[in-house]
Design an enzyme around this catalytic site. Sequence first.
Site, PDB file in Angstrom:
ATOM      1  N   GLU A  82      40.475  46.822  44.292  1.00 45.62           N
ATOM      2  CA  GLU A  82      41.050  46.711  42.937  1.00 45.62           C
ATOM      3  C   GLU A  82      40.303  45.675  42.078  1.00 45.62           C
ATOM      4  O   GLU A  82      40.846  45.170  41.097  1.00 45.62           O
ATOM      5  CB  GLU A  82      42.547  46.375  43.008  1.00 45.62           C
ATOM      6  CG  GLU A  82      43.436  47.471  43.557  1.00 45.62           C
ATOM      7  CD  GLU A  82      43.465  48.756  42.708  1.00 45.62           C
ATOM      8  OE1 GLU A  82      42.800  48.810  41.658  1.00 45.62           O
ATOM      9  OE2 GLU A  82      44.148  49.704  43.123  1.00 45.62           O
ATOM     10  N   HIS A 101      48.119  40.834  43.091  1.00 41.23           N
ATOM     11  CA  HIS A 101      48.566  42.235  43.055  1.00 41.23           C
ATOM     12  C   HIS A 101      49.322  42.531  44.344  1.00 41.23           C
ATOM     13  O   HIS A 101      48.830  42.229  45.427  1.00 41.23           O
ATOM     14  CB  HIS A 101      47.354  43.155  42.903  1.00 41.23           C
ATOM     15  CG  HIS A 101      47.640  44.584  43.228  1.00 41.23           C
ATOM     16  ND1 HIS A 101      48.698  45.286  42.687  1.00 41.23           N
ATOM     17  CD2 HIS A 101      47.000  45.460  44.044  1.00 41.23           C
ATOM     18  CE1 HIS A 101      48.695  46.523  43.165  1.00 41.23           C
ATOM     19  NE2 HIS A 101      47.686  46.651  43.999  1.00 41.23           N
ATOM     20  N   HIS A 103      52.296  45.278  46.563  1.00 37.45           N
ATOM     21  CA  HIS A 103      53.025  46.538  46.688  1.00 37.45           C
ATOM     22  C   HIS A 103      54.459  46.220  47.121  1.00 37.45           C
ATOM     23  O   HIS A 103      55.059  46.971  47.886  1.00 37.45           O
ATOM     24  CB  HIS A 103      52.379  47.450  47.734  1.00 37.45           C
ATOM     25  CG  HIS A 103      50.999  47.921  47.373  1.00 37.45           C
ATOM     26  ND1 HIS A 103      50.230  48.660  48.221  1.00 37.45           N
ATOM     27  CD2 HIS A 103      50.258  47.748  46.240  1.00 37.45           C
ATOM     28  CE1 HIS A 103      49.054  48.934  47.642  1.00 37.45           C
ATOM     29  NE2 HIS A 103      49.059  48.377  46.435  1.00 37.45           N
ATOM     30  N   HIS A 164      52.865  52.617  42.159  1.00 31.94           N
ATOM     31  CA  HIS A 164      51.886  51.844  42.934  1.00 31.94           C
ATOM     32  C   HIS A 164      52.433  50.469  43.328  1.00 31.94           C
ATOM     33  O   HIS A 164      52.666  50.219  44.508  1.00 31.94           O
ATOM     34  CB  HIS A 164      50.612  51.742  42.081  1.00 31.94           C
ATOM     35  CG  HIS A 164      49.460  51.056  42.736  1.00 31.94           C
ATOM     36  ND1 HIS A 164      48.156  51.328  42.434  1.00 31.94           N
ATOM     37  CD2 HIS A 164      49.407  50.067  43.657  1.00 31.94           C
ATOM     38  CE1 HIS A 164      47.356  50.561  43.169  1.00 31.94           C
ATOM     39  NE2 HIS A 164      48.099  49.785  43.913  1.00 31.94           N
TER      40      HIS A 164
HETATM   41 ZN   LIG Z   1      47.455  48.303  45.172  1.00 33.08          ZN
END
Ligand SMILES: [Zn+2]
Length: 224
Positions: A82, A101, A103, A164
């Site tokens: 990413e 980031h 999840h 996501h």
């Molecule tokens: Zn991700």
Amino acid sequence: MSAALAAANAAKREVAETARKAWELGLVRGASGNVSARVGVGGGFFAITPMGRRCEGLTEEDIVVVDRGLEPVEGNAAPSSESLMHAAIYERRPDVGGIVHTHAAYSSAAAAAGVDIPPIVDEMAAALGGAVRVSEYAPPASEALAERVCAALGGRNAAIIRNHGAVAVGASPLLALDAAAMTERAAKIFVLASILGPVGRLPDDVVEAETAIFEMRKGLAGGG
Ligand SMILES: [Zn+2]
């Protein structure tokens, strides 16, 4: 040691420490999630967690430094998949020094439902800049995802990535982690409160006052 090398080493240390803390908090699991830090001030370089690795136990030596074109300039591993999203955020947000980031489950529930997380708990707008908005969908690691996440983020400190997860930013990686934890907490409260009945937003004047505090802090951190 040159100033540039010292800045790169400091960024790598901060990324490794923040990644380990994100793991300890349960915000990242498996090889999902990534953390980065801008190297120095105003440059295009950033330090980021390696592709396909758990955040658990990462050390400074595991962290990769990439240039503006995402070419690794330090470290032996490939940078996170990413990296495009991280680069796009640093490009648009000079006030941002760190990105996390995740999840995380409740943030991902909002992502699956495509629902913004409204300002529902005190301090949320002061910490994040208002509601946490959901981006439009784009495939992982794509340029479209980077663009759409930046659009949802705007000048705020967190966004939900459609189907996501979530992304949070701050003046440093540790502050970005605080924003990621606040996002997950707000998402959890929102999901659970929705089961009990209609969820009440904070009064508009409170959100306005908190948003003003957010903008003031951002100005102090980023110089504009
Ligand atoms: Zn991700």
